[in-house]
Design an enzyme around this catalytic site. Structure first.
Site, PDB file in Angstrom:
ATOM      1  N   ASP A  33     -13.311  17.981   0.225  1.00 18.67           N
ATOM      2  CA  ASP A  33     -13.966  18.079  -1.086  1.00 18.67           C
ATOM      3  C   ASP A  33     -13.636  19.412  -1.757  1.00 18.67           C
ATOM      4  O   ASP A  33     -13.307  20.387  -1.092  1.00 18.67           O
ATOM      5  CB  ASP A  33     -15.482  17.929  -0.899  1.00 18.67           C
ATOM      6  CG  ASP A  33     -16.188  17.544  -2.187  1.00 18.67           C
ATOM      7  OD1 ASP A  33     -15.499  17.153  -3.157  1.00 18.67           O
ATOM      8  OD2 ASP A  33     -17.434  17.622  -2.226  1.00 18.67           O
ATOM      9  N   ASN A  81     -14.815   6.514  -6.093  1.00 14.83           N
ATOM     10  CA  ASN A  81     -13.948   7.408  -6.883  1.00 14.83           C
ATOM     11  C   ASN A  81     -13.250   6.719  -8.056  1.00 14.83           C
ATOM     12  O   ASN A  81     -12.689   7.383  -8.931  1.00 14.83           O
ATOM     13  CB  ASN A  81     -12.916   8.116  -5.990  1.00 14.83           C
ATOM     14  CG  ASN A  81     -13.501   9.217  -5.129  1.00 14.83           C
ATOM     15  OD1 ASN A  81     -13.085   9.438  -3.995  1.00 14.83           O
ATOM     16  ND2 ASN A  81     -14.498   9.928  -5.643  1.00 14.83           N
TER      17      ASN A  81
HETATM   18  C1  IPE Z   1     -16.236  12.291  -1.355  1.00 15.01           C
HETATM   19  O1  IPE Z   1     -16.165  13.291  -2.306  1.00 15.01           O
HETATM   20  C2  IPE Z   1     -14.996  11.447  -1.369  1.00 15.01           C
HETATM   21  C3  IPE Z   1     -13.777  12.099  -0.914  1.00 15.01           C
HETATM   22  C4  IPE Z   1     -13.680  13.319  -0.429  1.00 15.01           C
HETATM   23  C5  IPE Z   1     -12.588  11.287  -0.998  1.00 15.01           C
HETATM   24  P1  IPE Z   1     -16.777  13.111  -3.777  1.00 15.01           P
HETATM   25  O2  IPE Z   1     -16.447  14.357  -4.494  1.00 15.01           O
HETATM   26  O3  IPE Z   1     -16.324  11.838  -4.359  1.00 15.01           O
HETATM   27  O4  IPE Z   1     -18.323  13.002  -3.449  1.00 15.01           O
HETATM   28  P2  IPE Z   1     -19.584  13.256  -4.383  1.00 15.01           P
HETATM   29  O5  IPE Z   1     -19.377  12.490  -5.658  1.00 15.01           O
HETATM   30  O6  IPE Z   1     -19.639  14.733  -4.639  1.00 15.01           O
HETATM   31  O7  IPE Z   1     -20.746  12.789  -3.580  1.00 15.01           O
HETATM   32  C1  IPE Z   2     -11.972  15.924  -3.325  1.00 18.61           C
HETATM   33  O1  IPE Z   2     -12.075  16.849  -4.360  1.00 18.61           O
HETATM   34  C2  IPE Z   2     -10.900  14.895  -3.542  1.00 18.61           C
HETATM   35  C3  IPE Z   2     -11.389  13.561  -3.913  1.00 18.61           C
HETATM   36  C4  IPE Z   2     -12.629  13.194  -3.980  1.00 18.61           C
HETATM   37  C5  IPE Z   2     -10.394  12.576  -4.232  1.00 18.61           C
HETATM   38  P1  IPE Z   2     -12.884  16.523  -5.694  1.00 18.61           P
HETATM   39  O2  IPE Z   2     -11.959  15.902  -6.662  1.00 18.61           O
HETATM   40  O3  IPE Z   2     -14.095  15.747  -5.386  1.00 18.61           O
HETATM   41  O4  IPE Z   2     -13.254  17.994  -6.156  1.00 18.61           O
HETATM   42  P2  IPE Z   2     -14.647  18.458  -6.778  1.00 18.61           P
HETATM   43  O5  IPE Z   2     -15.708  18.053  -5.801  1.00 18.61           O
HETATM   44  O6  IPE Z   2     -14.789  17.783  -8.090  1.00 18.61           O
HETATM   45  O7  IPE Z   2     -14.514  19.940  -6.872  1.00 18.61           O
HETATM   46 MG    MG Z   3     -16.020  16.223  -4.943  1.00 17.58          MG
END
Ligand code: IPE
Ligand code: IPE
Ligand code: MG
Length: 259
Positions: A33, A81
């Site tokens: 994340d 996502n």
């Molecule tokens: C979880 O991260 C999914 C992945 C790392 C692929 P998200 O960024 O989607 O999770 P939330 O929305 O903060 O819970």
């Molecule tokens: C994790 O990073 C990757 C995916 C969920 C695909 P994020 O895209 O969720 O990054 P933040 O949480 O918005 O910083």
């Molecule tokens: Mg995230």
């Protein structure tokens, strides 16, 4: 035993620490994340964070394999996502094509086998092909399994397993009383991992402390380590730090321990 230099996340203090080679978690799962925030902090578009995050995957896969991890599961794209803007989703769908297109020779060199769990049939054709080709190219590798959760959701996974068992009951090939934890486990997307299907260590980066629908069944007794670093800043030392924290825990599984 081998040592590494760990840096305290809040004080920045550096200390030499020892890892016990006999107690490396067999299955490490990571919720990668913070790509977006990493990019925003640098005034870059979010996709720049995903690109850098892909390089981190290469570094961490090799580091985990060298440390003796048997299964490394990485949460790459959740069933939720799809709610993101189309441009970002399109970029994320292209990443596996770039990743496997450049990294498969290295995976083979490191004896790493690729596995994917998730609803891959809903991915764009090019992404599906990249995944299929990588699985085929590494199928004879006998070292670490690099398991990507791609269009994966923990609740959906359980629902799918339950549907499959219900169909067998309806067909008269399964007695409902024969449904136990082992049978449900076998019917999850990690079923082919056998004894290794439950993560010993679950890491989430970027300071969030939630599961976001990741491996809900399998993490029943996992040790959780939450780290402040955004995924693009994660590296071998951060992995060693997480494993060090894991090695300080006393896993009881509901029983008692003298330690
Ligand atoms: C979880 O991260 C999914 C992945 C790392 C692929 P998200 O960024 O989607 O999770 P939330 O929305 O903060 O819970
Ligand atoms: C994790 O990073 C990757 C995916 C969920 C695909 P994020 O895209 O969720 O990054 P933040 O949480 O918005 O910083
Ligand atoms: Mg995230």
């Amino acid at each position: 035993m081998f040592s590494f230099l760990s840096k305290d996340q809040t004080t920045g203090e550096v200390a030499e620490r020892q890892l016990d080679e006999a107690n490396i978690p067999a299955h490490v799962a990571i919720i990668m994340d913070g790509n977006g925030r990493w990019a925003q902090q640098r005034h870059l578009p979010r996709i720049a964070g995903h690109k850098q995050g892909m390089n981190t995957v290469k570094t961490v896969a090799k580091a985990a394999s060298h440390l003796g991890v048997k299964v490394l599961t990485l949460y790459a794209f959740s069933t939720e996502n799809w709610k993101r803007p189309t441009t970002e989703v399109n970029y994320l769908m292209k990443l596996p094509v770039d990743f496997f297109g450049t990294f498969v020779p290295d995976l083979i060199k490191n004896n790493i086998r690729v596995k994917v769990m998730g609803y891959t049939e809903d991915l764009p054709d090019a992404t599906q092909k990249a995944v299929r080709d990588a699985i085929a190219a590494t199928k004879d590798c006998t070292g670490m399994v690099l398991n990507f959760a791609l269009n994966y959701g923990g609740r959906a996974e359980i629902v799918t397993a339950v549907q499959r068992l219900a169909q067998q009951v309806q067909a008269g090939t399964l007695d409902p009383t024969a449904i136990d934890e082992a049978l449900l486990s076998q019917n999850l997307m990690t079923g082919d991992l056998g004894d290794l299907q439950d993560p010993d260590l679950l890491i989430r980066t970027s300071g969030e402390e939630r599961l976001s629908n990741f491996m809900l069944w399998q993490v029943a007794y996992s040790e959780f380590v939450f780290m402040a670093q955004h995924w693009p800043d994660f590296d071998q030392t951060t992995l060693e730090e997480a494993i060090y924290q894991y090695q300080q825990r006393h896993r009881r599984f509901g029983g008692l321990t003298t330690a």
